[in-house]
Design an enzyme around this catalytic site. Sequence first.
Site, PDB file in Angstrom:
ATOM      1  N   LYS A  65       0.818  -1.208   0.000  1.00  0.00           N
ATOM      2  CA  LYS A  65       0.000   0.000   0.000  1.00  0.00           C
ATOM      3  C   LYS A  65       0.862   1.274   0.000  1.00  0.00           C
ATOM      4  CE  LYS A  65      -2.264  -1.261   3.715  1.00  0.00           C
ATOM      5  NZ  LYS A  65      -1.648  -2.619   3.867  1.00  0.00           N
ATOM      6  N   THR A  66       1.877   1.305   0.846  1.00  0.00           N
ATOM      7  CA  THR A  66       2.762   2.471   0.874  1.00  0.00           C
ATOM      8  C   THR A  66       3.525   2.593  -0.440  1.00  0.00           C
ATOM      9  OG1 THR A  66       3.026   2.265   3.275  1.00  0.00           O
ATOM     10  CG2 THR A  66       4.658   3.585   2.104  1.00  0.00           C
ATOM     11  N   ASP A 110      -1.431   6.626   6.239  1.00  0.00           N
ATOM     12  CA  ASP A 110      -1.450   5.204   6.567  1.00  0.00           C
ATOM     13  C   ASP A 110      -2.369   4.956   7.758  1.00  0.00           C
ATOM     14  OD1 ASP A 110      -0.809   2.565   6.331  1.00  0.00           O
ATOM     15  OD2 ASP A 110       1.142   2.725   7.320  1.00  0.00           O
ATOM     16  N   THR A 159      -5.715  -1.348   7.011  1.00  0.00           N
ATOM     17  CA  THR A 159      -5.744  -2.798   7.176  1.00  0.00           C
ATOM     18  C   THR A 159      -7.082  -3.257   7.740  1.00  0.00           C
ATOM     19  OG1 THR A 159      -4.758  -2.555   9.368  1.00  0.00           O
ATOM     20  CG2 THR A 159      -3.255  -2.937   7.531  1.00  0.00           C
ATOM     21  N   ARG A 218       6.669  -8.333   1.828  1.00  0.00           N
ATOM     22  CA  ARG A 218       7.552  -7.851   2.895  1.00  0.00           C
ATOM     23  C   ARG A 218       8.226  -9.032   3.611  1.00  0.00           C
ATOM     24  NH1 ARG A 218       4.602  -3.966   6.482  1.00  0.00           N
ATOM     25  NH2 ARG A 218       5.447  -2.410   5.037  1.00  0.00           N
TER      26      ARG A 218
END
Length: 353
Positions: A65-66, A110, A159, A218
């Site tokens: 997302k980032t 975020d 999230t 990640r």
Amino acid sequence: MSDETSPVAAPEDRDAEATVRPKRLAEFVGQERVREQLEVLLHSALRRGTPPDHILLSGSPGLGKTTLSMIVAAELGSGLRLTSGPAIERAGDLAAVLTSLGTGDVLFIDEIHRIARPAEELLYSAMEDFRVDVVVGKGPGATAIPLDVEPFTLVGATTRAGLLTGPMRDRFGFVGHLDFYEPAELERVLRRSAQILNIEITPDGATEIAGRSRGTPRIANRLLRRVRDYAEVRGAGIVDLTAARAALKVYDVDPLGLDRLDRAVLRALVENFGGGPVGLSTLAIAVGEQPDTVAEVCEPFLLRAGLLARTPRGRVATGNAWRHLGRTPPSSLAPQIATPVTQAPEGLFSLDP
């Protein structure tokens, strides 16, 4: 949960992620549908010469997302300002950020579902009318001063999309949901990262790491660095199948990507409570963790892997959970057993602590 299999970014991940982070949509691996939709949205806005609609990205931590917010700014050739919902405690904090934006800039928030309610209400007018009202003073003498905001694009990430209020969700023109990655997509991520980090990796090494990465880039990149460390210290410096299996055994990551806490949850369900059902709080006490940790960190992957089920009466271990622990499931669960869970080759990994 071990740091290696946590989808949440650790401080030491920041620099490493910045190094391998894609800069353009063409470099972004996976999420084909969202990527195509964003490409159309951004190119259309560039042709019109106006900022695109506000963008909401939802999905589990570590899916990109980032990264996508940074790509949005790069594709538009705009400035980027990053902040987070918990950091915006007052409306004045948000007003200061908004009034500092330039024309066409991208503001990334975020965990936007955690933004304070007064700030959220201020954000409504900024998103719709590019204007904010700053209240000066208190009580009867308070005065609202209208301030214009340069046209901008808000990219919100969450999230927990269900925790967003209806008015907030309705103000986003584009909503994209990021799904977990398939192993083949993670292999592409690993090959790209290995090339950037100058790591020699074999196809079977990439396959092994991808299969234990819980569908999350990640985690895949983090495990790649851990296997590289192991290969440099105890191997030939090559991330191959042997090095990957040996390293991930050291770091307590099993063939499904489960770590110590995941297996502790399953063992507690099976051995302490006969497979369940059992309440979340009781289960958390049994494994020595907070209920939030079990619910938000362990359960999503265990549910997706078909190892745990939520019922109105509590958590239940599925037939696959019994099999993964090397136990025979009760006859009542036999019809529910899906494809057998792949086990590691004998001697390479033990499910016992």
